[in-house]
Motif scaffolding. Structure first.
Motif: not given
Length: 88
Positions: A2, A4, A60, A62-64, A66, A68, A74
């Motif tokens: 990915y 940006s 709800l 959509t975060p899944y 994206l 990885r 972290s």
């Protein structure tokens, strides 16, 4: 891998940046128009509440969707590797 939008834009030759930004703008505007029409058809075929509910569930989820990043840590511990710009 990915990348940006800013990193992608930095890779575009300077004389093409305007064209890329216009293309992104046209694509975004077209996508909004098409999805608005589709949601109007969905609301007309079912009910407005159903269309709003489907939109909420998709938002709800959509975060899944994206991508990885593998091998990252972290935010509390910092990035896995420092970012080095390719524009040097």
């Amino acid at each position: 891998m990915y990348r940006s939008p800013t990193e992608r834009l930095e890779r575009v030759p300077a004389d093409r940046v305007g064209r890329v930004l216009v293309a992104w703008n046209i694509t975004g505007t077209g996508a909004i128009a098409v999805l608005t029409a589709l949601w109007g058809v969905l609301a007309g075929a079912t009910d407005v509440r159903v269309a709003i509910g489907v939109a909420g569930v998709l938002l709800l989820a959509t975060p899944y969707l994206l991508p990885r990043r593998s091998g990252t840590q972290s935010p509390a511990t910092g990035p896995a590797r420092p970012f080095v710009s390719a524009a040097r």
